[in-house]
Design an enzyme around this catalytic site. Structure first.
Site, PDB file in Angstrom:
ATOM      1  CB  SER A 143      -0.863   0.009   1.264  1.00  0.00           C
ATOM      2  OG  SER A 143      -1.526   1.251   1.402  1.00  0.00           O
ATOM      3  CE1 TYR A 154      -3.448  -2.123   5.130  1.00  0.00           C
ATOM      4  CE2 TYR A 154      -2.807   0.115   4.569  1.00  0.00           C
ATOM      5  CZ  TYR A 154      -3.226  -1.141   4.182  1.00  0.00           C
ATOM      6  OH  TYR A 154      -3.432  -1.420   2.853  1.00  0.00           O
TER       7      TYR A 154
END
Length: 154
Positions: A22, A78
């Site tokens: 990501s 994350y």
């Protein structure tokens, strides 16, 4: 999982690993200078050093000190997990120069994780990892981070 498949991949004439990451895992999103220093030190980066960063984050989560230790603006776990994955991509690429090992951000895809607020369909998101997996072996870079189809900074 990658380590488990290495022996099988070594049988291929064009072994490759594409890690789905990501843009949130880019080091610019990691505010903790200690962790950023470890993950950006490509010459000395090891799996153990990545584990050290992740374990420190876990400890800070348990002690509720994540915000005071300034890990990230949002979604610290994350950000750190994806930054760790990007670091692991570099380690694997260095360890297996005959492989093509890269990580890719597929874009902001409509998934359950973001309550379908993404802008790309699952099919559109899948196109970037698939493209990387199918590039001609000799023309493929290795040890890189891609933001969709473009090489980007870790």
């Amino acid at each position: 999982m990658c380590d488990a498949f290495i022996p099988l991949l070594q049988l291929s004439d064009s072994p490759r690993i594409v890690n789905v990451s990501s843009f949130m895992g880019q080091l610019k999103n990691l505010l903790n200078e200690w962790a950023k220093g470890i993950l950006s030190d490509t010459e000395n980066l090891t799996e153990e050093r990545i584990d050290q960063v992740i374990n420190q984050l876990l400890n800070d989560l348990k002690e509720d000190t994540v915000k005071t230790k300034d890990w990230a603006k949002v979604m610290s776990a994350y950000v750190v997990s994806k930054a760790g994955l990007n670091g692991y991509t570099r380690i694997l690429a260095k360890k297996h120069p005959e492989f093509r090992v890269n990580s890719v951000c597929p874009g902001f895809v409509k998934t359950d994780m973001n309550f379908k607020t993404g802008v790309l369909s699952v099919e559109e998101g899948a196109s970037s990892p698939v493209r990387l997996a199918l590039l001609p072996h000799r023309e493929s870079p290795s040890g890189c981070f891609f933001d969709r189809k473009q090489v980007s900074e870790f």
